[in-house]
Scaffold this motif. Sequence first.
Motif, PDB file in Angstrom:
ATOM      1  N   ARG A 262       0.831  -1.200   0.000  1.00  0.00           N
ATOM      2  CA  ARG A 262       0.000   0.000   0.000  1.00  0.00           C
ATOM      3  C   ARG A 262       0.871   1.257   0.000  1.00  0.00           C
ATOM      4  NH1 ARG A 262      -3.360  -1.651   3.483  1.00  0.00           N
ATOM      5  NH2 ARG A 262      -2.446  -0.751   5.348  1.00  0.00           N
ATOM      6  N   GLU A 263       1.907   1.229   0.840  1.00  0.00           N
ATOM      7  CA  GLU A 263       2.817   2.379   0.871  1.00  0.00           C
ATOM      8  C   GLU A 263       3.532   2.556  -0.468  1.00  0.00           C
ATOM      9  OE1 GLU A 263       5.345   1.466   4.109  1.00  0.00           O
ATOM     10  OE2 GLU A 263       3.979   2.283   5.643  1.00  0.00           O
ATOM     11  N   GLN A 264       3.882   1.418  -1.082  1.00  0.00           N
ATOM     12  CA  GLN A 264       4.548   1.488  -2.383  1.00  0.00           C
ATOM     13  C   GLN A 264       3.615   2.082  -3.439  1.00  0.00           C
ATOM     14  OE1 GLN A 264       6.181  -2.227  -3.649  1.00  0.00           O
ATOM     15  NE2 GLN A 264       6.799  -1.483  -5.657  1.00  0.00           N
ATOM     16  N   ARG A 265       2.325   1.632  -3.422  1.00  0.00           N
ATOM     17  CA  ARG A 265       1.364   2.195  -4.384  1.00  0.00           C
ATOM     18  C   ARG A 265       1.143   3.680  -4.146  1.00  0.00           C
ATOM     19  NH1 ARG A 265      -1.307  -2.855  -3.519  1.00  0.00           N
ATOM     20  NH2 ARG A 265      -2.632  -1.881  -1.921  1.00  0.00           N
ATOM     21  N   GLU A 266       1.030   4.079  -2.870  1.00  0.00           N
ATOM     22  CA  GLU A 266       0.850   5.497  -2.558  1.00  0.00           C
ATOM     23  C   GLU A 266       2.031   6.315  -3.052  1.00  0.00           C
ATOM     24  OE1 GLU A 266      -1.689   7.123  -1.373  1.00  0.00           O
ATOM     25  OE2 GLU A 266      -2.909   5.299  -1.226  1.00  0.00           O
ATOM     26  N   LEU A 267       3.224   5.760  -2.868  1.00  0.00           N
ATOM     27  CA  LEU A 267       4.423   6.469  -3.334  1.00  0.00           C
ATOM     28  C   LEU A 267       4.418   6.585  -4.849  1.00  0.00           C
ATOM     29  CD1 LEU A 267       7.168   7.747  -2.730  1.00  0.00           C
ATOM     30  CD2 LEU A 267       8.166   5.449  -2.783  1.00  0.00           C
ATOM     31  N   GLU A 268       4.022   5.487  -5.512  1.00  0.00           N
ATOM     32  CA  GLU A 268       3.972   5.527  -6.972  1.00  0.00           C
ATOM     33  C   GLU A 268       2.941   6.542  -7.452  1.00  0.00           C
ATOM     34  OE1 GLU A 268       3.159   1.534  -8.049  1.00  0.00           O
ATOM     35  OE2 GLU A 268       5.245   0.848  -7.779  1.00  0.00           O
ATOM     36  N   LYS A 269       1.750   6.585  -6.779  1.00  0.00           N
ATOM     37  CA  LYS A 269       0.728   7.567  -7.147  1.00  0.00           C
ATOM     38  C   LYS A 269       1.224   8.991  -6.935  1.00  0.00           C
ATOM     39  CE  LYS A 269      -3.325   4.656  -6.262  1.00  0.00           C
ATOM     40  NZ  LYS A 269      -4.532   4.475  -5.415  1.00  0.00           N
ATOM     41  N   SER A 270       1.896   9.203  -5.795  1.00  0.00           N
ATOM     42  CA  SER A 270       2.428  10.537  -5.507  1.00  0.00           C
ATOM     43  C   SER A 270       3.453  10.950  -6.561  1.00  0.00           C
ATOM     44  CB  SER A 270       3.061  10.545  -4.116  1.00  0.00           C
ATOM     45  OG  SER A 270       3.661  11.787  -3.841  1.00  0.00           O
ATOM     46  N   ASN A 271       4.319  10.018  -6.914  1.00  0.00           N
ATOM     47  CA  ASN A 271       5.310  10.312  -7.952  1.00  0.00           C
ATOM     48  C   ASN A 271       4.635  10.607  -9.291  1.00  0.00           C
ATOM     49  OD1 ASN A 271       7.395   9.923  -6.151  1.00  0.00           O
ATOM     50  ND2 ASN A 271       7.688   7.775  -6.690  1.00  0.00           N
ATOM     51  N   GLU A 272       3.569   9.832  -9.564  1.00  0.00           N
ATOM     52  CA  GLU A 272       2.853  10.055 -10.826  1.00  0.00           C
ATOM     53  C   GLU A 272       2.173  11.421 -10.834  1.00  0.00           C
ATOM     54  OE1 GLU A 272      -0.594   7.883 -13.553  1.00  0.00           O
ATOM     55  OE2 GLU A 272       0.150   6.952 -11.710  1.00  0.00           O
ATOM     56  N   ARG A 273       1.570  11.812  -9.687  1.00  0.00           N
ATOM     57  CA  ARG A 273       0.943  13.137  -9.603  1.00  0.00           C
ATOM     58  C   ARG A 273       1.974  14.241  -9.798  1.00  0.00           C
ATOM     59  NH1 ARG A 273      -2.102  10.661  -5.439  1.00  0.00           N
ATOM     60  NH2 ARG A 273      -0.660  11.477  -3.870  1.00  0.00           N
ATOM     61  N   GLU A 274       3.110  14.086  -9.147  1.00  0.00           N
ATOM     62  CA  GLU A 274       4.165  15.092  -9.297  1.00  0.00           C
ATOM     63  C   GLU A 274       4.635  15.178 -10.747  1.00  0.00           C
ATOM     64  OE1 GLU A 274       7.272  14.170  -6.616  1.00  0.00           O
ATOM     65  OE2 GLU A 274       6.110  14.615  -4.803  1.00  0.00           O
ATOM     66  N   PHE A 275       4.740  14.015 -11.403  1.00  0.00           N
ATOM     67  CA  PHE A 275       5.180  14.003 -12.797  1.00  0.00           C
ATOM     68  C   PHE A 275       4.168  14.720 -13.684  1.00  0.00           C
ATOM     69  CE2 PHE A 275       5.134  11.963 -17.001  1.00  0.00           C
ATOM     70  CZ  PHE A 275       6.432  12.226 -17.404  1.00  0.00           C
ATOM     71  N   ARG A 276       2.855  14.405 -13.456  1.00  0.00           N
ATOM     72  CA  ARG A 276       1.818  15.075 -14.253  1.00  0.00           C
ATOM     73  C   ARG A 276       1.806  16.579 -13.999  1.00  0.00           C
ATOM     74  NH1 ARG A 276      -1.513  10.509 -12.881  1.00  0.00           N
ATOM     75  NH2 ARG A 276      -2.520  11.772 -11.263  1.00  0.00           N
ATOM     76  N   GLU A 277       2.001  16.988 -12.738  1.00  0.00           N
ATOM     77  CA  GLU A 277       2.016  18.415 -12.408  1.00  0.00           C
ATOM     78  C   GLU A 277       3.181  19.097 -13.101  1.00  0.00           C
ATOM     79  OE1 GLU A 277       0.658  21.912 -10.738  1.00  0.00           O
ATOM     80  OE2 GLU A 277      -0.294  19.935 -10.891  1.00  0.00           O
ATOM     81  N   ARG A 278       4.342  18.435 -13.109  1.00  0.00           N
ATOM     82  CA  ARG A 278       5.491  19.038 -13.804  1.00  0.00           C
ATOM     83  C   ARG A 278       5.219  19.141 -15.308  1.00  0.00           C
ATOM     84  NH1 ARG A 278       8.554  15.743 -10.269  1.00  0.00           N
ATOM     85  NH2 ARG A 278       8.804  14.165 -11.919  1.00  0.00           N
ATOM     86  N   GLU A 279       4.580  18.098 -15.864  1.00  0.00           N
ATOM     87  CA  GLU A 279       4.230  18.146 -17.285  1.00  0.00           C
ATOM     88  C   GLU A 279       3.268  19.292 -17.571  1.00  0.00           C
ATOM     89  OE1 GLU A 279       5.023  16.132 -20.035  1.00  0.00           O
ATOM     90  OE2 GLU A 279       6.701  15.557 -18.746  1.00  0.00           O
ATOM     91  N   ARG A 280       2.264  19.471 -16.706  1.00  0.00           N
ATOM     92  CA  ARG A 280       1.298  20.568 -16.905  1.00  0.00           C
ATOM     93  C   ARG A 280       1.978  21.924 -16.839  1.00  0.00           C
ATOM     94  NH1 ARG A 280      -1.448  24.104 -14.162  1.00  0.00           N
ATOM     95  NH2 ARG A 280      -0.549  23.411 -12.169  1.00  0.00           N
ATOM     96  N   LEU A 281       2.881  22.105 -15.847  1.00  0.00           N
ATOM     97  CA  LEU A 281       3.603  23.375 -15.716  1.00  0.00           C
ATOM     98  C   LEU A 281       4.454  23.643 -16.959  1.00  0.00           C
ATOM     99  CD1 LEU A 281       4.708  23.241 -11.971  1.00  0.00           C
ATOM    100  CD2 LEU A 281       2.982  24.734 -12.974  1.00  0.00           C
ATOM    101  N   LEU A 282       5.089  22.586 -17.460  1.00  0.00           N
ATOM    102  CA  LEU A 282       5.905  22.762 -18.665  1.00  0.00           C
ATOM    103  C   LEU A 282       5.051  23.166 -19.869  1.00  0.00           C
ATOM    104  CD1 LEU A 282       8.357  19.738 -18.322  1.00  0.00           C
ATOM    105  CD2 LEU A 282       8.923  22.164 -18.096  1.00  0.00           C
TER     106      LEU A 282
END
Length: 332
Positions: A262-282
């Motif tokens: 569960r912690e691993q999935r949460e970390l992966e989701k958080s990383n994915e959200r951060e990646f999408r946010e960086r993509e949106r900002l770019l």
Amino acid sequence: MSEPRRRMSGKERREQLIQISRTLFAEKGFDGTSVEEIAATANVSKPVVYEHFGGKEGVYAVVVDREMQKLLGMVTEALSASHSLIKLERAALALLAYVEENSEGFRILVRDSHAASGTGTFASLINDIASQVEDVMVDEFVERDYDPKLAPMYAQMLVGMVALTGQWWLDVRRPPREEVAAHLVNLAWNGLTGLNPQPRLTASSRGLEQRRTPLPPRPTDKELREMEKARERELKEQEKLREREVREAAKLEREREKLRLREQRELEKSNEREFRERERLLRDQEKARERELKEQEKIRVREAKTAEREAARQAEAAGHAGMEQEKLEPTE
């Protein structure tokens, strides 16, 4: 570069745990040995020991059963000789050979009489050997006109004498086992040769025995069976407790694994959200740059048009000024 260590098969791991436990039980006894120590010595986790044997009692029972079968097999083979004297000599040698060559196993048998061993105690082993010696004694008693009903008692005496001598010799190891066996047979055989068919205590000893306080009665067969049933119930309860502990340990391990996943999935989701946010900002930054470039281009176009109009206006004004000048100049 060293080769990678080969993974043990289940059979090899079980045998390794048995041998390690055998050494620890011989050195420290049942109560002095723990599952943690067995696992640590084998460089495995505790659940591996529980998986193979269900706990310390399980591996102890296997070790004791192996040693009993080994010793009983050696003595049984010795008693297959034809002559009674040869049987006695070879049986004594077999026990001493087992003591000398399997010291750890003999220490385990004589050290503990733990409930975990079930019927596998040194006393029960002596009884098994005595029951075989009893057949030899019956033949000798019948041949000498002694009461064969006394053979079981004499068999216990004879085997007990040899067994206790073996316990003593386990530590001293002198004289050599052949010499010890010869002295044992000398005492036993020559004593049997001159056996009194109807032995009696002296009068003074009989008088002393009559004045003693009577011993408590021996438990009846029914009481012994009840005691055995109680011990079996206790062993079953211990087994249930061990199984419950194994299940709890497995459940705890599963819960830990779920939490980790569960912690691993949460970390992966958080990383994915951060990646999408960086993509949106770019993307937003790229669009802003495009808009800025377009605005700059529009300004340049307007400025160019304004400059062109201004140049055209100035040219037109200059043309008009020239025409006016021509009109004012006199004609020759």
